[in-house]
Design a protein around this motif. Structure first.
Motif, PDB file in Angstrom:
ATOM      1  N   ARG A   1      -2.879  -9.146  14.129  1.00 24.60           N
ATOM      2  CA  ARG A   1      -4.104  -9.944  14.050  1.00 24.60           C
ATOM      3  C   ARG A   1      -4.480 -10.465  15.437  1.00 24.60           C
ATOM      4  O   ARG A   1      -5.646 -10.576  15.791  1.00 24.60           O
ATOM      5  CB  ARG A   1      -3.905 -11.102  13.070  1.00 24.60           C
TER       6      ARG A   1
ATOM      7  N   TYR B   1     -13.011  -6.229  12.963  1.00 23.73           N
ATOM      8  CA  TYR B   1     -13.350  -7.251  11.963  1.00 23.73           C
ATOM      9  C   TYR B   1     -12.817  -6.880  10.586  1.00 23.73           C
ATOM     10  O   TYR B   1     -12.330  -7.732   9.848  1.00 23.73           O
ATOM     11  CB  TYR B   1     -14.862  -7.456  11.887  1.00 23.73           C
TER      12      TYR B   1
ATOM     13  N   LYS C   1      -8.731  -7.020  10.538  1.00 17.10           N
ATOM     14  CA  LYS C   1      -8.107  -8.272  10.978  1.00 17.10           C
ATOM     15  C   LYS C   1      -7.504  -9.055   9.821  1.00 17.10           C
ATOM     16  O   LYS C   1      -6.410  -9.606   9.941  1.00 17.10           O
ATOM     17  CB  LYS C   1      -9.134  -9.126  11.715  1.00 17.10           C
TER      18      LYS C   1
ATOM     19  N   TYR D   1      -6.405  -7.768  17.147  1.00 18.04           N
ATOM     20  CA  TYR D   1      -7.778  -7.685  16.663  1.00 18.04           C
ATOM     21  C   TYR D   1      -8.624  -8.823  17.231  1.00 18.04           C
ATOM     22  O   TYR D   1      -9.777  -8.624  17.589  1.00 18.04           O
ATOM     23  CB  TYR D   1      -7.814  -7.687  15.130  1.00 18.04           C
ATOM     24  N   ARG D   2      -8.030  -9.999  17.333  1.00 15.33           N
ATOM     25  CA  ARG D   2      -8.755 -11.130  17.952  1.00 15.33           C
ATOM     26  C   ARG D   2      -9.101 -10.790  19.405  1.00 15.33           C
ATOM     27  O   ARG D   2     -10.216 -11.027  19.868  1.00 15.33           O
ATOM     28  CB  ARG D   2      -7.890 -12.388  17.894  1.00 15.33           C
TER      29      ARG D   2
ATOM     30  N   ILE E   1     -11.956  -8.245  19.463  1.00 21.71           N
ATOM     31  CA  ILE E   1     -13.250  -8.841  19.122  1.00 21.71           C
ATOM     32  C   ILE E   1     -13.763  -9.671  20.283  1.00 21.71           C
ATOM     33  O   ILE E   1     -14.938  -9.594  20.659  1.00 21.71           O
ATOM     34  CB  ILE E   1     -13.127  -9.671  17.830  1.00 21.71           C
TER      35      ILE E   1
END
Length: 119
Positions: A54, A43, A46, A57-58, A61
């Motif tokens: 990114r 989080y 990101k 990171y998505r 998550i």
């Protein structure tokens, strides 16, 4: 010409933090708290990451939160024994997503479908 190095471009960003998150997730299978540290890191990093990073990171998550959901379903259904199969599936699913993410990260590529609920 100046001898100062050019500023780091967004596309040249290091994937080191994303790799640490994947490793924390895998270690989290044994030492549960590291997964929480990993999702917090995802989080945090990101927002400043280039688009391809990114995407990782998505993926991380989503892996965390979908994994929590699948684990809760497995725990609730373990009373009727099918939950143990669900928990085994979650374990395999989690490892495959981490390995798949690490492979794409090493190639500095985004994931094919970071919005997927499966693999």
């Amino acid at each position: 010409m100046s001898d100062t190095p050019a500023p780091l471009q967004a596309e040249d960003a290091s994937p080191g933090n994303a790799k640490i998150v994947y490793i924390l997730y895998l270690v989290g299978l044994i030492v549960g708290i590291t997964s929480i540290v990993g999702v917090v890191m995802a989080y945090i990093y990101k927002g400043d990451a280039p688009a391809w990073l990114r995407d990782h990171y998505r993926w991380q998550i989503r892996t965390f939160w979908i994994g929590v959901l699948y684990t809760l379903i497995g725990m609730l259904t373990s009373m009727i024994l099918v939950g143990y199969l669900v928990l085994l599936f979650v374990l395999i699913w989690y490892i495959v997503r981490c390995v798949k993410g690490l492979q794409a990260l090493d190639k500095r590529q985004p994931l094919a479908d970071s919005g997927s609920w499966l693999f």
